[in-house]
Motif scaffolding. Structure first.
Motif, PDB file in Angstrom:
ATOM      1  N   ILE A 432       8.974  -3.793 -28.429  1.00 19.10           N
ATOM      2  CA  ILE A 432       7.343  -3.923 -27.828  1.00 19.10           C
ATOM      3  C   ILE A 432       6.005  -3.558 -28.100  1.00 19.10           C
ATOM      4  O   ILE A 432       6.207  -2.646 -28.055  1.00 19.10           O
ATOM      5  N   ASN A 433       5.281  -4.164 -29.039  1.00 19.63           N
ATOM      6  CA  ASN A 433       4.070  -3.390 -29.351  1.00 19.63           C
ATOM      7  C   ASN A 433       2.687  -3.067 -28.470  1.00 19.63           C
ATOM      8  O   ASN A 433       2.095  -2.699 -28.272  1.00 19.63           O
ATOM      9  N   GLN A 434       3.239  -4.099 -26.898  1.00 26.74           N
ATOM     10  CA  GLN A 434       1.676  -4.142 -25.474  1.00 26.74           C
ATOM     11  C   GLN A 434       2.723  -4.512 -24.652  1.00 26.74           C
ATOM     12  O   GLN A 434       2.953  -5.417 -24.711  1.00 26.74           O
ATOM     13  N   TYR A 435       2.661  -3.567 -23.869  1.00 28.92           N
ATOM     14  CA  TYR A 435       3.005  -4.308 -22.335  1.00 28.92           C
ATOM     15  C   TYR A 435       2.194  -3.556 -21.311  1.00 28.92           C
ATOM     16  O   TYR A 435       2.283  -1.654 -21.339  1.00 28.92           O
ATOM     17  N   PHE A 436       1.931  -3.913 -20.242  1.00 25.51           N
ATOM     18  CA  PHE A 436       1.601  -3.278 -19.271  1.00 25.51           C
ATOM     19  C   PHE A 436       1.027  -4.159 -17.708  1.00 25.51           C
ATOM     20  O   PHE A 436       1.694  -5.542 -17.424  1.00 25.51           O
ATOM     21  N   ALA A 437       0.980  -3.661 -17.130  1.00 31.84           N
ATOM     22  CA  ALA A 437       0.999  -4.183 -15.859  1.00 31.84           C
ATOM     23  C   ALA A 437      -0.260  -4.615 -15.317  1.00 31.84           C
ATOM     24  O   ALA A 437      -1.402  -4.355 -15.525  1.00 31.84           O
ATOM     25  N   VAL A 438      -0.538  -5.891 -14.329  1.00 35.99           N
ATOM     26  CA  VAL A 438      -2.291  -6.248 -14.310  1.00 35.99           C
ATOM     27  C   VAL A 438      -2.067  -6.367 -12.421  1.00 35.99           C
ATOM     28  O   VAL A 438      -1.118  -7.343 -12.211  1.00 35.99           O
ATOM     29  N   LEU A 439      -2.979  -6.206 -11.632  1.00 32.95           N
ATOM     30  CA  LEU A 439      -2.796  -6.204 -10.101  1.00 32.95           C
ATOM     31  C   LEU A 439      -3.629  -7.577 -10.196  1.00 32.95           C
ATOM     32  O   LEU A 439      -5.072  -7.431 -10.303  1.00 32.95           O
ATOM     33  N   THR A 440      -3.285  -9.050  -9.616  1.00 32.04           N
ATOM     34  CA  THR A 440      -4.439  -9.951  -9.760  1.00 32.04           C
ATOM     35  C   THR A 440      -4.966  -9.080  -7.663  1.00 32.04           C
ATOM     36  O   THR A 440      -4.660  -8.492  -7.312  1.00 32.04           O
ATOM     37  N   ALA A 462       3.529  -8.980 -21.663  1.00 35.31           N
ATOM     38  CA  ALA A 462       4.429  -7.968 -23.087  1.00 35.31           C
ATOM     39  C   ALA A 462       4.252  -8.836 -24.084  1.00 35.31           C
ATOM     40  O   ALA A 462       4.864  -9.892 -24.142  1.00 35.31           O
ATOM     41  N   VAL A 463       4.079  -8.181 -25.112  1.00 33.85           N
ATOM     42  CA  VAL A 463       4.349  -8.924 -25.921  1.00 33.85           C
ATOM     43  C   VAL A 463       4.648  -8.181 -27.333  1.00 33.85           C
ATOM     44  O   VAL A 463       4.361  -7.408 -27.507  1.00 33.85           O
ATOM     45  N   THR A 464       4.858  -9.065 -29.153  1.00 41.97           N
ATOM     46  CA  THR A 464       5.506  -8.995 -29.873  1.00 41.97           C
ATOM     47  C   THR A 464       3.560  -9.457 -31.007  1.00 41.97           C
ATOM     48  O   THR A 464       3.605 -10.833 -30.873  1.00 41.97           O
ATOM     49  N   THR A 465       3.753  -8.070 -31.437  1.00 43.29           N
ATOM     50  CA  THR A 465       2.560  -8.817 -32.770  1.00 43.29           C
ATOM     51  C   THR A 465       2.652  -7.330 -33.576  1.00 43.29           C
ATOM     52  O   THR A 465       2.743  -6.656 -34.033  1.00 43.29           O
ATOM     53  N   MET A 469      -4.279  -9.952 -33.430  1.00 44.67           N
ATOM     54  CA  MET A 469      -4.730 -11.625 -33.804  1.00 44.67           C
ATOM     55  C   MET A 469      -3.986 -12.270 -32.994  1.00 44.67           C
ATOM     56  O   MET A 469      -4.636 -13.368 -32.347  1.00 44.67           O
ATOM     57  N   THR A 470      -2.759 -12.724 -33.363  1.00 51.22           N
ATOM     58  CA  THR A 470      -2.215 -13.661 -32.516  1.00 51.22           C
ATOM     59  C   THR A 470      -0.629 -12.492 -32.179  1.00 51.22           C
ATOM     60  O   THR A 470      -0.271 -11.608 -32.880  1.00 51.22           O
ATOM     61  N   ALA A 471      -0.341 -13.742 -30.780  1.00 50.58           N
ATOM     62  CA  ALA A 471       1.140 -12.394 -30.313  1.00 50.58           C
ATOM     63  C   ALA A 471       1.982 -13.676 -29.665  1.00 50.58           C
ATOM     64  O   ALA A 471       1.190 -15.089 -29.356  1.00 50.58           O
ATOM     65  N   THR A 504       1.739 -17.540 -25.475  1.00 53.85           N
ATOM     66  CA  THR A 504       1.014 -16.501 -26.605  1.00 53.85           C
ATOM     67  C   THR A 504      -0.468 -16.294 -26.460  1.00 53.85           C
ATOM     68  O   THR A 504      -1.254 -17.024 -25.975  1.00 53.85           O
ATOM     69  N   LYS A 505      -0.414 -15.804 -27.538  1.00 52.95           N
ATOM     70  CA  LYS A 505      -2.468 -15.588 -27.915  1.00 52.95           C
ATOM     71  C   LYS A 505      -2.177 -16.358 -29.093  1.00 52.95           C
ATOM     72  O   LYS A 505      -1.698 -16.069 -30.530  1.00 52.95           O
ATOM     73  N   PRO A 506      -3.402 -17.797 -29.385  1.00 61.31           N
ATOM     74  CA  PRO A 506      -3.784 -17.689 -28.375  1.00 61.31           C
ATOM     75  C   PRO A 506      -2.377 -18.973 -27.845  1.00 61.31           C
ATOM     76  O   PRO A 506      -1.126 -19.097 -27.980  1.00 61.31           O
ATOM     77  N   PRO A 507      -3.056 -19.960 -26.447  1.00 65.67           N
ATOM     78  CA  PRO A 507      -4.257 -19.460 -25.861  1.00 65.67           C
ATOM     79  C   PRO A 507      -4.631 -18.393 -25.449  1.00 65.67           C
ATOM     80  O   PRO A 507      -5.910 -18.523 -25.006  1.00 65.67           O
ATOM     81  N   ALA A 508      -3.391 -18.117 -24.302  1.00 66.25           N
ATOM     82  CA  ALA A 508      -4.839 -16.880 -24.099  1.00 66.25           C
ATOM     83  C   ALA A 508      -4.905 -15.758 -24.895  1.00 66.25           C
ATOM     84  O   ALA A 508      -4.362 -15.770 -25.816  1.00 66.25           O
ATOM     85  N   THR A 509      -5.040 -14.745 -24.042  1.00 62.21           N
ATOM     86  CA  THR A 509      -5.621 -13.213 -25.174  1.00 62.21           C
ATOM     87  C   THR A 509      -4.728 -12.053 -24.528  1.00 62.21           C
ATOM     88  O   THR A 509      -3.821 -12.458 -23.546  1.00 62.21           O
ATOM     89  N   ILE A 510      -4.814 -11.633 -24.884  1.00 60.54           N
ATOM     90  CA  ILE A 510      -3.174  -9.991 -24.824  1.00 60.54           C
ATOM     91  C   ILE A 510      -3.664  -9.664 -23.145  1.00 60.54           C
ATOM     92  O   ILE A 510      -3.058  -9.362 -22.150  1.00 60.54           O
ATOM     93  N   GLU A 511      -4.953  -9.064 -22.781  1.00 57.37           N
ATOM     94  CA  GLU A 511      -5.307  -8.685 -21.903  1.00 57.37           C
ATOM     95  C   GLU A 511      -5.614 -10.191 -20.341  1.00 57.37           C
ATOM     96  O   GLU A 511      -6.271 -10.861 -21.531  1.00 57.37           O
TER      97      GLU A 511
END
Length: 513
Positions: A432-440, A462-465, A469-471, A504-511
């Protein structure tokens, strides 16, 4: 050149970096050069073992279309044209290119002539799948060429002039969707170009250390160390080269992941460098009090980082060189050769005007991220640093939606640590290329034991890319997500709901911010 060298001429193709990475994976050194910023004489002076033409968005027969000096085909150097590059080869050498009656995009069944050296691959067979993306095609091949592959709609999916070692493919072998595409590139650079594969990170480290010593001499070097992969490997390489002449300033703004500031400091404790850790959380938090808008948070953190860095650098005195962790994708994307200026502002946020430096040193300038990681391992850095997840400069401050508080930071650090621990336990920490938590900042009703709760929602991402630029969202098994959610709501205070982001990215960003 200290290594065997393959030149990649870029005609504006979307996969130019990917071609270069595939060549490097064959242990062959390569560089990407814009087609219009290198002359035939300069190419000749570089003595490349091979040349690759990338794809591009234009038509070779259009006004002002990118082209090459015909003499490039008389250098006696093998040439591989890909997509636009294949059409350009045909066009310049007397063939004909015209608009397709039926364009080809995506996976396409192709028939191969496996006598062609490019396609002598176990398992390829006479029919297989390639990745096409073109609206023009070669309708007539130049004299001396033969067709080596075709599809239902493309009569020249590949061609060769084996005597002159000129090869062209309409499809994209660098893309994973082309079956055995990487083997085709291997065949070109290792068999046709006869490169021995002398490009290794061990060799690179030895050469780079020698060159850095010669350049720096007895001078002083200053490096802004974020603790990220690139700056950490740059620090390790410079340490091997000039030791105590290097000063690393690690500005800990307080928004690192749990224990990460201590881990960065511990990683460099025994290195022969001057390591300065600045614990600046209090002043960063003071500047961010009451701020919730994400872009404002970014700007405040960026500016305050500069101020802290400036104050610490001033204490050091005159500095000869400023070092930074620019890597090759930054150089390629700049296209103009101005990457040093662009990245100095990106990495440092603006160079302190009082630092009396001779020039910027970028020891990783010609490396891709995967090569940087290999170099870090070669230099003795821990896996914790070498395989550190991509981390934004503002850190957890932009993974907390809304205003940042001490309580929110503690909650996010604890939850993020659990997520990372469980991903590692499941064996996905490198796939997995990037994975993290977000406190909403969203609260909802829950029940824990016999009590009603009204607490915060935590999002996992968590994303694979391949290029960021896309994920795609990572397909983490439900049972792993279940363990993550269970541990987080039971072990972390003020969280009663966990959600998983499947956008996915797009439409979302990774962060999220």
């Amino acid at each position: 050149m200290d290594h065997e060298f393959v030149l990649i001429l870029d005609f504006g193709g979307q996969y130019n970096q990917l071609i270069a990475r595939r060549v490097r994976e064959c242990n062959v050194y390569c560089e990407v050069k814009p087609y219009n910023k290198i002359t035939l004489d300069e190419i000749r002076s570089l003595s490349p073992k091979g040349i690759i033409f990338t794809g591009g968005p234009q038509s070779v027969y259009g006004d002002g279309a990118p082209t090459v000096d015909k003499g490039i085909f008389e250098l006696g150097v093998p040439v591989l044209g890909i997509c636009y590059g294949s059409q350009l080869m045909a066009h310049v050498l007397g063939g004909r290119v015209q608009t397709c009656e039926s364009s080809e995009y995506g996976k396409t069944e192709t028939e191969f002539d496996t006598d062609c050296e490019l396609f002598r691959i176990d398992g390829l067979g006479e029919k297989n799948t390639v990745w096409m993306s073109h609206t023009d095609y070669i309708s007539d091949i130049p004299r001396g060429f033969k067709i080596t592959a075709h599809t239902a709609h493309c009569p020249v999916a590949a061609m060769e002039n084996a005597e002159k070692k000129l090869y062209a493919v309409q499809f994209h072998p660098e893309v994973n969707h082309t079956v055995h595409g990487t083997d085709m590139i291997y065949n070109f650079v290792r068999n046709i170009c006869q490169c021995s594969g002398d490009w290794t990170m061990g060799n690179y480290a030895q050469t780079a250390i020698k060159q850095l010593r010669e350049k720096i001499g007895s001078g002083k070097v200053l490096l802004a160390l974020s603790g990220g992969v690139d700056s950490s490997v740059a620090a390790a390489l410079l340490s091997k080269a000039v030791g105590s002449q290097l000063t690393c300033i690690f500005v800990d703004h307080g928004f690192m992941r749990k224990n990460e500031g201590d881990e960065v400091e511990a990683a460099f404790r025994d290195w022969d460098i001057n390591f300065i850790r600045v614990n600046a959380k209090a002043q960063f938090m003071d500047k961010l009090r009451g701020v919730s808008e994400p872009e404002t948070k970014r700007k405040i953190i960026g500016e305050e980082f500069i101020r802290v860095f400036e104050r610490q650098a001033k204490k050091i005195g005159a500095v000869d060189y400023l070092a930074q962790g620019t890597i090759y994708p930054d150089v390629i994307e700049s296209g103009s050769g101005d990457a040093a200026v662009i990245k100095s502002h990106h990495n440092v946020g603006g160079l302190p005007d009082y630092v009396d430096f001779k020039e910027i040193i970028e020891p990783l300038r010609m490396l891709f991220k995967d090569e940087v990681r290999k170099l870090g391992t070669e230099l003795g850095l821990s896996d914790t640093l070498v395989w550190r997840q991509p981390f934004p400069g503002p850190g957890l401050a932009i993974r907390i939606i809304g205003e940042i508080t001490d309580e929110g930071l503690e909650v996010l650090q604890d939850a993020d640590l659990i997520f990372r621990e469980e991903i590692a336990k499941a064996g996905f920490d490198r796939s997995i290329n990037q994975y993290f938590a977000v406190l909403t900042n969203m609260r909802s009703v829950g029940v824990m034991g016999d009590f009603r709760t009204y607490d915060y929602t935590l999002a996992l991402r968590a994303v694979t890319t391949t290029d960021f630029m896309t994920a795609e969202f990572a397909r983490i098994p439900y049972e792993v997500l279940e363990v993550c959610a269970s541990r987080i709501v039971n072990e972390v205070k003020n969280i009663n709901r966990v959600v998983y982001d499947i956008t996915t990215k797009p439409p979302a960003t990774i962060e999220w911010e």
